[in-house]
Structures are given as C-alpha cells and as structure tokens.
Scaffold this motif. Structure first.
Motif, mmCIF file in Angstrom:
data_model
loop_
_atom_site.group_PDB
_atom_site.id
_atom_site.type_symbol
_atom_site.label_atom_id
_atom_site.label_comp_id
_atom_site.label_asym_id
_atom_site.label_seq_id
_atom_site.Cartn_x
_atom_site.Cartn_y
_atom_site.Cartn_z
ATOM 1 N N ARG A 2 0.836 -1.203 0.000
ATOM 2 C CA ARG A 2 0.000 0.000 0.000
ATOM 3 C C ARG A 2 0.877 1.262 0.000
ATOM 4 O O ARG A 2 0.612 2.211 -0.737
ATOM 5 N N TRP A 3 1.927 1.268 0.833
ATOM 6 C CA TRP A 3 2.836 2.415 0.883
ATOM 7 C C TRP A 3 3.535 2.601 -0.465
ATOM 8 O O TRP A 3 3.668 3.725 -0.950
ATOM 9 N N ARG A 19 10.329 2.114 4.239
ATOM 10 C CA ARG A 19 8.996 2.562 4.660
ATOM 11 C C ARG A 19 9.009 2.973 6.129
ATOM 12 O O ARG A 19 8.459 4.007 6.502
ATOM 13 N N SER A 20 9.647 2.178 6.968
ATOM 14 C CA SER A 20 9.743 2.505 8.398
ATOM 15 C C SER A 20 10.508 3.806 8.612
ATOM 16 O O SER A 20 10.101 4.652 9.417
ATOM 17 N N ALA A 21 11.601 3.979 7.883
ATOM 18 C CA ALA A 21 12.391 5.208 8.004
ATOM 19 C C ALA A 21 11.569 6.412 7.548
ATOM 20 O O ALA A 21 11.652 7.495 8.141
ATOM 21 N N HIS A 22 10.755 6.226 6.517
ATOM 22 C CA HIS A 22 9.894 7.302 6.025
ATOM 23 C C HIS A 22 8.867 7.682 7.092
ATOM 24 O O HIS A 22 8.673 8.868 7.377
ATOM 25 N N ALA A 23 8.234 6.691 7.682
ATOM 26 C CA ALA A 23 7.240 6.958 8.731
ATOM 27 C C ALA A 23 7.880 7.701 9.898
ATOM 28 O O ALA A 23 7.314 8.673 10.416
ATOM 29 N N GLN A 24 9.070 7.286 10.312
ATOM 30 C CA GLN A 24 9.771 7.935 11.422
ATOM 31 C C GLN A 24 10.169 9.370 11.070
ATOM 32 O O GLN A 24 10.102 10.258 11.910
ATOM 33 N N ALA A 25 10.572 9.582 9.833
ATOM 34 C CA ALA A 25 11.010 10.911 9.415
ATOM 35 C C ALA A 25 9.869 11.924 9.436
ATOM 36 O O ALA A 25 10.105 13.119 9.577
ATOM 37 N N TYR A 26 8.631 11.445 9.306
ATOM 38 C CA TYR A 26 7.494 12.353 9.234
ATOM 39 C C TYR A 26 6.637 12.356 10.499
ATOM 40 O O TYR A 26 5.523 12.879 10.494
ATOM 41 N N ARG A 66 16.465 7.298 0.730
ATOM 42 C CA ARG A 66 15.740 6.907 -0.488
ATOM 43 C C ARG A 66 16.691 6.610 -1.642
ATOM 44 O O ARG A 66 16.619 5.526 -2.228
ATOM 45 N N PRO A 67 17.615 7.512 -1.980
ATOM 46 C CA PRO A 67 18.525 7.199 -3.084
ATOM 47 C C PRO A 67 19.375 5.952 -2.815
ATOM 48 O O PRO A 67 19.621 5.159 -3.718
#
Length: 122
Positions: free
Chosen positions: A10-11, A45-52, A69-70
């Motif tokens: 989904r993400w 995905r986990s790092a993205h959630a934590q960053a926001y 991401r890169p």
C-alpha cells in the motif's frame, strides 16, 4: 510478514511510486518475489514513517530524501538482477532452476550450494 507486506504494498502504491516518481526500471514489477528487496523496502517505509512523525526533527525528512531513499533505490539494483527482471518479466536464473542432482532447499526448490543461504550448519 503477510500483514506487514500488505502495508508495504500500500505504501509503495500510494506514497513511494507516485510521490517520488519511482519507475518500473527502478522497481521492477516482481519486487515482492525478492526477499532482499522486501527487507530493503520495509526498512525504507519505516524510516519514512519515522522521518514524518510530528516529533521528528526537520533534518530527518531531509536525511530520508537525500540519503536513505537514493541509497535504497541503488541497493534495489543490486538485489534485483536487471538481466533477469524488469518491467513485465521475472525470470528465474539458470543457477536457481530445479536440478535433479541437488538437494532441495527449505521451500522444495533445488538450489546450488553457491546460491544457498549461509546457514550455521555451513
């Protein structure tokens, strides 16, 4: 990992691909068939959630965009062989195709020793 996999898919579909314009060359269609790619993307995905998170420092989002991401997209090129997988195709490498003289792996496929996981008994 089934439930987690659903959240990951989904993400990927709702955030990663449309917002970051990830192409099928960067993320081949068969990514769910590659365990190392699943691990990489789950972490991303986990790092993205934590960053926001509201409590995250602004630098966390910048770090995600500039570094995580890169780096993850580059590592996907390593864990998914583009000679075997790409937009619309997924080929099993010759070395992983069933061979009658090799013992079966845990999932029943016959895997040559050089491609087997480095388990404690080895």
């Amino acid at each position: 990992m089934h439930l987690r996999g659903r959240f990951l898919g989904r993400w990927i579909a709702e955030v990663f691909v449309p917002w970051y314009e990830i192409t099928r060359d960067e993320l081949p269609d068969c990514w769910p068939l590659h365990r190392p790619a699943l691990v990489e993307l789950s972490w991303l995905r986990s790092a993205h959630a934590q960053a926001y998170l509201r409590s995250a420092p602004p630098s966390a989002a910048g770090e995600w965009h500039q570094r995580w991401r890169p780096g993850a997209v580059d590592r996907l090129r390593t864990v998914i062989d583009r000679n075997l997988c790409g937009p619309g195709f997924h080929l099993v490498p010759e070395a992983e195709r069933p061979a009658p003289h090799l013992p079966p792996g845990p999932d029943g496929r016959r895997i040559p020793p050089g491609r087997q996981l480095a388990l404690p008994q080895h």
